[in-house]
Design an enzyme around this catalytic site. Structure first.
Site, mmCIF file in Angstrom:
data_model
loop_
_atom_site.group_PDB
_atom_site.id
_atom_site.type_symbol
_atom_site.label_atom_id
_atom_site.label_comp_id
_atom_site.label_asym_id
_atom_site.label_seq_id
_atom_site.Cartn_x
_atom_site.Cartn_y
_atom_site.Cartn_z
ATOM 1 N N PHE A 104 -11.897 -6.910 1.362
ATOM 2 C CA PHE A 104 -12.997 -6.332 0.566
ATOM 3 C C PHE A 104 -14.359 -6.600 1.240
ATOM 4 C CE2 PHE A 104 -10.402 -6.978 -3.590
ATOM 5 C CZ PHE A 104 -9.810 -5.735 -3.458
ATOM 6 N N PRO A 105 -14.489 -6.355 2.563
ATOM 7 C CA PRO A 105 -15.774 -6.657 3.215
ATOM 8 C C PRO A 105 -16.943 -5.873 2.633
ATOM 9 C CG PRO A 105 -14.362 -5.330 4.647
ATOM 10 C CD PRO A 105 -13.505 -5.787 3.511
ATOM 11 N N LYS A 157 -23.632 3.332 -0.252
ATOM 12 C CA LYS A 157 -23.827 4.715 -0.709
ATOM 13 C C LYS A 157 -23.739 4.890 -2.218
ATOM 14 C CE LYS A 157 -19.127 5.652 -0.487
ATOM 15 N NZ LYS A 157 -17.998 6.170 0.104
ATOM 16 N N TYR A 179 0.872 -1.174 0.000
ATOM 17 C CA TYR A 179 0.000 0.000 0.000
ATOM 18 C C TYR A 179 0.912 1.228 0.000
ATOM 19 C CZ TYR A 179 -3.178 -3.619 1.780
ATOM 20 O OH TYR A 179 -3.879 -4.788 1.959
ATOM 21 N N ASN A 222 -4.079 -14.814 0.353
ATOM 22 C CA ASN A 222 -4.176 -15.137 -1.083
ATOM 23 C C ASN A 222 -3.586 -16.502 -1.432
ATOM 24 O OD1 ASN A 222 -5.355 -12.565 -2.053
ATOM 25 N ND2 ASN A 222 -3.431 -11.702 -1.318
HETATM 26 N N1 LIG Z 1 -4.714 -9.346 1.517
HETATM 27 C C1 LIG Z 1 -5.015 -8.749 0.378
HETATM 28 O O1 LIG Z 1 -4.533 -9.117 -0.706
HETATM 29 C C2 LIG Z 1 -5.955 -7.583 0.403
HETATM 30 C C3 LIG Z 1 -6.606 -7.172 -0.768
HETATM 31 C C4 LIG Z 1 -7.491 -6.103 -0.683
HETATM 32 C C5 LIG Z 1 -7.702 -5.476 0.532
HETATM 33 N N2 LIG Z 1 -7.054 -5.891 1.656
HETATM 34 C C6 LIG Z 1 -7.284 -5.260 2.975
HETATM 35 O O2 LIG Z 1 -8.671 -5.194 3.194
HETATM 36 C C7 LIG Z 1 -9.028 -3.850 3.514
HETATM 37 C C8 LIG Z 1 -10.412 -3.571 3.039
HETATM 38 O O3 LIG Z 1 -10.489 -3.583 1.610
HETATM 39 P P1 LIG Z 1 -10.816 -2.274 0.780
HETATM 40 O O4 LIG Z 1 -10.553 -1.079 1.653
HETATM 41 O O5 LIG Z 1 -10.100 -2.351 -0.494
HETATM 42 O O6 LIG Z 1 -12.350 -2.438 0.455
HETATM 43 P P2 LIG Z 1 -13.685 -2.425 1.334
HETATM 44 O O7 LIG Z 1 -13.388 -2.463 2.778
HETATM 45 O O8 LIG Z 1 -14.562 -3.448 0.752
HETATM 46 O O9 LIG Z 1 -14.287 -0.993 0.958
HETATM 47 C C9 LIG Z 1 -13.711 0.180 1.483
HETATM 48 C C10 LIG Z 1 -14.469 1.378 0.962
HETATM 49 O O10 LIG Z 1 -15.791 1.390 1.456
HETATM 50 C C11 LIG Z 1 -16.238 2.721 1.645
HETATM 51 N N3 LIG Z 1 -16.692 2.835 3.040
HETATM 52 C C12 LIG Z 1 -16.106 2.339 4.159
HETATM 53 N N4 LIG Z 1 -16.867 2.591 5.236
HETATM 54 C C13 LIG Z 1 -17.969 3.243 4.793
HETATM 55 C C14 LIG Z 1 -19.129 3.749 5.431
HETATM 56 N N5 LIG Z 1 -19.332 3.612 6.736
HETATM 57 N N6 LIG Z 1 -20.044 4.378 4.669
HETATM 58 C C15 LIG Z 1 -19.876 4.512 3.343
HETATM 59 N N7 LIG Z 1 -18.801 4.046 2.673
HETATM 60 C C16 LIG Z 1 -17.854 3.414 3.397
HETATM 61 C C17 LIG Z 1 -15.065 3.632 1.298
HETATM 62 O O11 LIG Z 1 -15.242 3.917 -0.097
HETATM 63 P P3 LIG Z 1 -15.174 5.364 -0.789
HETATM 64 O O12 LIG Z 1 -13.844 5.415 -1.394
HETATM 65 O O13 LIG Z 1 -16.224 5.280 -1.836
HETATM 66 O O14 LIG Z 1 -15.412 6.399 0.252
HETATM 67 C C18 LIG Z 1 -13.882 2.698 1.446
HETATM 68 O O15 LIG Z 1 -12.790 3.071 0.678
HETATM 69 C C19 LIG Z 1 -7.945 -3.015 2.837
HETATM 70 O O16 LIG Z 1 -7.852 -1.703 3.350
HETATM 71 C C20 LIG Z 1 -6.737 -3.847 3.106
HETATM 72 O O17 LIG Z 1 -6.268 -3.584 4.413
HETATM 73 C C21 LIG Z 1 -6.201 -6.935 1.601
#
Ligand SMILES: NC(=O)c1ccc[n+]([C@@H]2O[C@H](COP(=O)([O-])OP(=O)(O)OC[C@H]3O[C@@H](n4cnc5c(N)ncnc54)[C@H](OP(=O)(O)O)[C@@H]3O)[C@@H](O)[C@H]2O)c1
Length: 310
Positions: free
Chosen positions: A206-207, A216, A59, A158
């Site tokens: 990606f929760p 939203k 990141y 992964n």
């Molecule tokens: N191990 C791996 O290979 C891997 C891969 C991917 C991710 N990850 C980890 O998983 C974490 C989560 O994944 P992610 O951040 O990509 O996706 P995510 O948690 O599915 O989605 C995050 C996005 O949701 C929106 N959001 C969060 N809280 C909200 C709320 N209360 N109300 C409205 N919108 C909200 C924001 O989007 P907006 O930008 O639209 O505001 C935020 O950027 C990452 O940060 C990382 O630490 C790990």
């Protein structure tokens, strides 16, 4: 309300709502990030009771780790914060090469310690598998670091199920991080039986399916980052997913909560899952997500949510 949980068989005890920090200094993923705003978000989150941050070398190629390290140092509460990070990517010029070799893992953990300005890492993951290193050897190298107190818990991410089994042949894997959300539930069949049997805590990434399940987005939402290439956010599939989110919204309204809280509470009700790490761009998103701990879902509600996405 905070009810802390233990992550699997580790001695890490956290607020189950963590912060996924790929938008903290993750300039390669999200263009135009403001680093001061990113740091303010992490500070605000910690002040609201968040104590578990999920970052990675990839990141921002170390920048996310550096910013998290700066905040934790400035706040002076390292011992209260559980820091998870990931590595296994060797930079050769501009090229990223996945490397799980014991020598490189030792090197990358050292580099993470420096960027995070700390002398231990609570949870270190091998971010992704390479093709050549036997997985038990890679994890064996992390076990040596764990025995020395340099890392407190071992994760892999992964990995295929076969790779996970090989990695865990000596029982050293504490946490598996994999793609899982209401729109992508294959892990229930593929990973959960094994991780649950072996007390490996499953952390879903990606929760929110990259924001969609936070409730939203509308059919007019435009994406200007990596999300513009994601099939579930395009065309007819996007429209169908938005319709499912609307059903969730009706349930959330009836419970006087938000879609995002319903979704996170649903994950935390799964036996395989102890913690979630939603990403966030704004402090109010993290604060909203922390309010998930106030949401109780009945068996009927859990099944109702499951049916919308089955
Ligand atoms: N191990 C791996 O290979 C891997 C891969 C991917 C991710 N990850 C980890 O998983 C974490 C989560 O994944 P992610 O951040 O990509 O996706 P995510 O948690 O599915 O989605 C995050 C996005 O949701 C929106 N959001 C969060 N809280 C909200 C709320 N209360 N109300 C409205 N919108 C909200 C924001 O989007 P907006 O930008 O639209 O505001 C935020 O950027 C990452 O940060 C990382 O630490 C790990």
């Amino acid at each position: 309300m905070t009810s802390k949980v233990r992550i699997g068989k580790t001695d890490l005890v956290v607020n189950p709502i963590g912060l996924g920090a790929n938008a903290i200094g993750g300039h390669n993923l999200y263009p135009g990030l403001d680093e001061q705003a990113n740091k303010d978000l992490v500070k605000a989150a910690i002040n609201e009771g968040l104590d578990y941050i999920d970052t990675a070398f990839s990141y921002g190629m170390g920048r996310s780790e550096e910013l998290v390290g700066e905040v934790v140092k400035e706040m002076g509460n390292r011992q209260d914060i559980i820091i998870a990070t990931k590595g296994a990517q060797r930079m050769v010029g501009e090229e990223r090469i996945i490397d799980n070799s014991p020598e490189f893992l030792r090197e990358t953990v050292e580099a993470s310690l420096r960027r995070l300005q700390t002398d231990y890492i609570d949870l270190f993951y091998i971010h992704s598998p390479d093709e050549k290193t036997p997985k038990y050897e890679a994890v064996g190298a992390l076990k040596e670091l764990k025995d020395k107190g340099i890392i407190r818990a071992i994760g892999v991410s992964n990995f295929s199920l076969e790779q996970l089994k090989e990695a865990n042949q000596d029982g050293y894997v504490d946490v598996y991080q994999g793609h899982y959300n209401l729109l992508n539930r294959q892990a229930e069949q593929v990973y959960f039986p094994y991780t649950t049997e072996h007390q490996i805590s499953f952390v879903p990434f990606f929760p929110f399916a990259s924001g969609l399940l936070a409730g939203k987005y509308t059919k007019d939402t435009q994406f200007n980052d990596f999300r513009s290439n994601m099939p579930h956010l395009q065309g007819e599939e996007f429209a169908q997913n938005l319709a499912k989110v609307e059903k969730l919204r009706n349930m959330a309204n009836a419970k006087q909560t938000e879609v995002s809280n319903l979704v996170l509470a649903w994950y935390l009700a799964q036996d395989a899952i102890d913690t979630v790490i939603p990403g966030a761009k704004k402090p109010e998103q993290v604060i909203r997500n922390l309010a998930t701990l106030d949401v109780q879902l009945s068996r009927e509600e859990l099944e109702g949510i499951s049916r919308i996405f089955s």
